[in-house]
Design a protein around this motif. Structure first.
Motif, PDB file in Angstrom:
ATOM      1  N   UNK A 109      -2.133 -42.092 -37.595  1.00  0.00           N
ATOM      2  CA  UNK A 109      -1.757 -40.734 -37.976  1.00  0.00           C
ATOM      3  C   UNK A 109      -0.587 -40.213 -37.157  1.00  0.00           C
ATOM      4  N   UNK A 110      -0.559 -40.542 -35.855  1.00  0.00           N
ATOM      5  CA  UNK A 110       0.563 -40.123 -35.017  1.00  0.00           C
ATOM      6  C   UNK A 110       1.848 -40.812 -35.437  1.00  0.00           C
ATOM      7  N   UNK A 111       1.758 -42.085 -35.803  1.00  0.00           N
ATOM      8  CA  UNK A 111       2.957 -42.812 -36.218  1.00  0.00           C
ATOM      9  C   UNK A 111       3.543 -42.245 -37.508  1.00  0.00           C
ATOM     10  N   UNK A 112       2.684 -41.682 -38.360  1.00  0.00           N
ATOM     11  CA  UNK A 112       3.179 -41.106 -39.611  1.00  0.00           C
ATOM     12  C   UNK A 112       3.469 -39.624 -39.527  1.00  0.00           C
ATOM     13  N   UNK A 113       3.415 -39.067 -38.324  1.00  0.00           N
ATOM     14  CA  UNK A 113       3.646 -37.632 -38.163  1.00  0.00           C
ATOM     15  C   UNK A 113       5.126 -37.301 -38.322  1.00  0.00           C
ATOM     16  N   UNK A 114       5.426 -36.240 -39.042  1.00  0.00           N
ATOM     17  CA  UNK A 114       6.812 -35.819 -39.241  1.00  0.00           C
ATOM     18  C   UNK A 114       7.212 -34.832 -38.150  1.00  0.00           C
ATOM     19  N   UNK A 115       8.414 -35.032 -37.603  1.00  0.00           N
ATOM     20  CA  UNK A 115       8.911 -34.159 -36.545  1.00  0.00           C
ATOM     21  C   UNK A 115       9.510 -32.859 -37.080  1.00  0.00           C
ATOM     22  N   UNK A 116       9.887 -32.854 -38.338  1.00  0.00           N
ATOM     23  CA  UNK A 116      10.490 -31.656 -38.932  1.00  0.00           C
ATOM     24  C   UNK A 116       9.425 -30.880 -39.702  1.00  0.00           C
ATOM     25  N   UNK A 117       9.347 -29.564 -39.523  1.00  0.00           N
ATOM     26  CA  UNK A 117      10.242 -28.711 -38.733  1.00  0.00           C
ATOM     27  C   UNK A 117       9.693 -28.275 -37.381  1.00  0.00           C
ATOM     28  N   UNK A 118       8.378 -28.454 -37.163  1.00  0.00           N
ATOM     29  CA  UNK A 118       7.745 -27.814 -36.011  1.00  0.00           C
ATOM     30  C   UNK A 118       8.168 -28.459 -34.687  1.00  0.00           C
ATOM     31  N   UNK A 119       8.087 -29.777 -34.611  1.00  0.00           N
ATOM     32  CA  UNK A 119       8.422 -30.442 -33.354  1.00  0.00           C
ATOM     33  C   UNK A 119       9.929 -30.349 -33.060  1.00  0.00           C
ATOM     34  N   UNK A 120      10.736 -30.431 -34.108  1.00  0.00           N
ATOM     35  CA  UNK A 120      12.175 -30.253 -33.897  1.00  0.00           C
ATOM     36  C   UNK A 120      12.494 -28.848 -33.415  1.00  0.00           C
ATOM     37  N   UNK A 121      11.802 -27.868 -33.951  1.00  0.00           N
ATOM     38  CA  UNK A 121      12.012 -26.487 -33.505  1.00  0.00           C
ATOM     39  C   UNK A 121      11.655 -26.334 -32.028  1.00  0.00           C
ATOM     40  N   UNK A 122      10.547 -26.946 -31.628  1.00  0.00           N
ATOM     41  CA  UNK A 122      10.165 -26.897 -30.212  1.00  0.00           C
ATOM     42  C   UNK A 122      11.216 -27.575 -29.340  1.00  0.00           C
ATOM     43  N   UNK A 123      11.744 -28.701 -29.809  1.00  0.00           N
ATOM     44  CA  UNK A 123      12.782 -29.410 -29.047  1.00  0.00           C
ATOM     45  C   UNK A 123      14.034 -28.553 -28.887  1.00  0.00           C
ATOM     46  N   UNK A 124      14.476 -27.930 -29.954  1.00  0.00           N
ATOM     47  CA  UNK A 124      15.674 -27.084 -29.876  1.00  0.00           C
ATOM     48  C   UNK A 124      15.441 -25.871 -28.975  1.00  0.00           C
ATOM     49  N   UNK A 125      14.251 -25.294 -29.071  1.00  0.00           N
ATOM     50  CA  UNK A 125      13.961 -24.100 -28.270  1.00  0.00           C
ATOM     51  C   UNK A 125      13.958 -24.414 -26.776  1.00  0.00           C
ATOM     52  N   UNK A 126      13.268 -25.470 -26.392  1.00  0.00           N
ATOM     53  CA  UNK A 126      13.212 -25.833 -24.971  1.00  0.00           C
ATOM     54  C   UNK A 126      14.583 -26.245 -24.456  1.00  0.00           C
ATOM     55  N   UNK A 127      15.362 -26.935 -25.280  1.00  0.00           N
ATOM     56  CA  UNK A 127      16.693 -27.370 -24.851  1.00  0.00           C
ATOM     57  C   UNK A 127      17.621 -26.181 -24.632  1.00  0.00           C
ATOM     58  N   UNK A 128      17.621 -25.226 -25.561  1.00  0.00           N
ATOM     59  CA  UNK A 128      18.491 -24.057 -25.422  1.00  0.00           C
ATOM     60  C   UNK A 128      18.027 -23.188 -24.257  1.00  0.00           C
ATOM     61  N   UNK A 129      16.733 -23.085 -24.036  1.00  0.00           N
ATOM     62  CA  UNK A 129      16.242 -22.343 -22.875  1.00  0.00           C
ATOM     63  C   UNK A 129      16.679 -23.002 -21.574  1.00  0.00           C
ATOM     64  N   UNK A 130      16.669 -24.328 -21.543  1.00  0.00           N
ATOM     65  CA  UNK A 130      17.148 -25.028 -20.346  1.00  0.00           C
ATOM     66  C   UNK A 130      18.622 -24.748 -20.093  1.00  0.00           C
ATOM     67  N   UNK A 131      19.417 -24.655 -21.155  1.00  0.00           N
ATOM     68  CA  UNK A 131      20.829 -24.321 -20.991  1.00  0.00           C
ATOM     69  C   UNK A 131      20.986 -22.900 -20.476  1.00  0.00           C
ATOM     70  N   UNK A 132      20.245 -21.977 -21.023  1.00  0.00           N
ATOM     71  CA  UNK A 132      20.358 -20.583 -20.593  1.00  0.00           C
ATOM     72  C   UNK A 132      20.035 -20.426 -19.110  1.00  0.00           C
ATOM     73  N   UNK A 133      19.127 -21.226 -18.605  1.00  0.00           N
ATOM     74  CA  UNK A 133      18.708 -21.115 -17.207  1.00  0.00           C
ATOM     75  C   UNK A 133      19.651 -21.814 -16.236  1.00  0.00           C
ATOM     76  N   UNK A 134      20.717 -22.417 -16.767  1.00  0.00           N
ATOM     77  CA  UNK A 134      21.718 -23.011 -15.883  1.00  0.00           C
ATOM     78  C   UNK A 134      22.551 -21.911 -15.223  1.00  0.00           C
TER      79      UNK A 134
END
Length: 320
Positions: A15-40
């Protein structure tokens, strides 16, 4: 593996191997990445002064892995930016994190429980990125184990590996922050994943792909969340790294090298002092006689002058 069947984890791994990353996991990835940039340091000043530079830095944070792996595979580095939906989603998140009125979005996502969940979801995407890079390299280089490791590492940790270029976009130049000089935890854990998936892809590691995906994902998520819960910034691999470094890569200690150089300098200084303190009696036997003769030779003109003057006086007395 029989252990997965005994623990009823075989279906979970599928089930994990067939899990789709879009849209929820991709959204989490973008959010954490942009927050990391803001904190620079200085990121908010760049956002006010040049929104385009801030947006471009955010895209490098979000899609740095795809850009770097594309360059290494001799493909178009802008290919990751061709997905309009992902670019639009990342851009909307960038705007809300930096420019939302009353800073509501960043304030909400910065709450510890929310950030903990988002970070765990981001670690899940790491597995798919590393596996995608390894599979892409394997499709072109069947026996290129090092190529698979390099591409999987670049795709999973590209944002950190190109951090110096991203800093240049914001007008910052800090070469001492190069990830190859001092690797951070995400870079290290991604490298380990790239090695494991490359070994599994070339059948050097006897484990099924979906089982390895489950093990690696659980390990990364648990590790990252435990580090956040305990407030620890040190890598869990630090003890192993220190032992390996001291055993294989330490080399001669600086104290031993400095002592060797000091002894060599002292030895050379002693020899020069011994040469300078040689007594004059140790000179050649004929040197003293030559010196005396030279001194006599220097005093002979004065003696001849005195003798001539006395002769002239005596002759004058006789003439008188």
């Amino acid at each position: 593996m029989d252990l997965f069947r005994v623990l009823n984890l075989d279906e979970l791994s599928h089930g994990l191997a067939g899990l789709s990353m879009f849209p929820y996991f991709d959204t989490a990835h973008y959010t954490v990445s942009v927050m990391a940039l803001r904190e620079q340091p200085g990121a908010l000043e760049v956002a006010r002064r040049s929104p385009f530079a801030c947006w471009f830095s955010s895209m490098l944070y979000c899609f740095g892995g795809g850009i770097l792996s594309g360059l290494m595979m001799a493909e178009a580095p802008i290919a990751p930016l061709s997905n309009s939906i992902n670019i639009l989603m990342a851009s909307v998140i960038w705007y809300l994190v930096f420019y939302c009125p009353q800073d509501m979005v960043y304030s909400c996502t910065a709450l510890f429980p929310v950030r903990l969940v988002l970070t765990g979801m981001k670690e899940v995407t790491r597995t798919w990125k590393v596996l995608g890079g390894v599979a892409e390299a394997h499709s072109k280089y069947k026996d290129g184990l090092l190529v698979m490791i390099a591409i999987g590492w670049a795709k999973g940790a590209g944002g950190g590996l190109i951090s110096n270029f991203e800093q240049l976009v914001r007008g910052v130049w800090k070469p001492e922050t190069n990830e190859l000089l001092k690797m951070t935890y995400p870079t290290k854990i991604t490298l380990i994943g790239a090695v494991l998936f490359a070994l599994q892809q070339t059948q050097y590691l006897a484990i099924q792909k979906h089982h390895l995906m489950l093990l690696y994902t659980v390990f990364t998520v648990v590790n990252k969340t435990s580090m956040m819960l305990t407030g620890s910034s040190s890598s869990p691999f630090a003890p192993i790294e220190s032992v390996v470094h001291r055993t294989f890569f330490a080399g001669p200690s600086p104290s031993f090298t400095s002592e060797t150089k000091t002894s060599v300098v002292k030895k050379g200084t002693g020899e020069s002092l011994n040469r300078a303190a040689v007594p004059e009696t140790s000179k050649a036997p004929g040197s003293s006689s030559k010196t005396a003769a030279h001194n006599r030779g220097k005093g002979s003109p004065k003696k001849a002058k005195v003798q001539s003057e006395s002769t002239e006086t005596e002759s004058c007395k006789k003439s008188d």
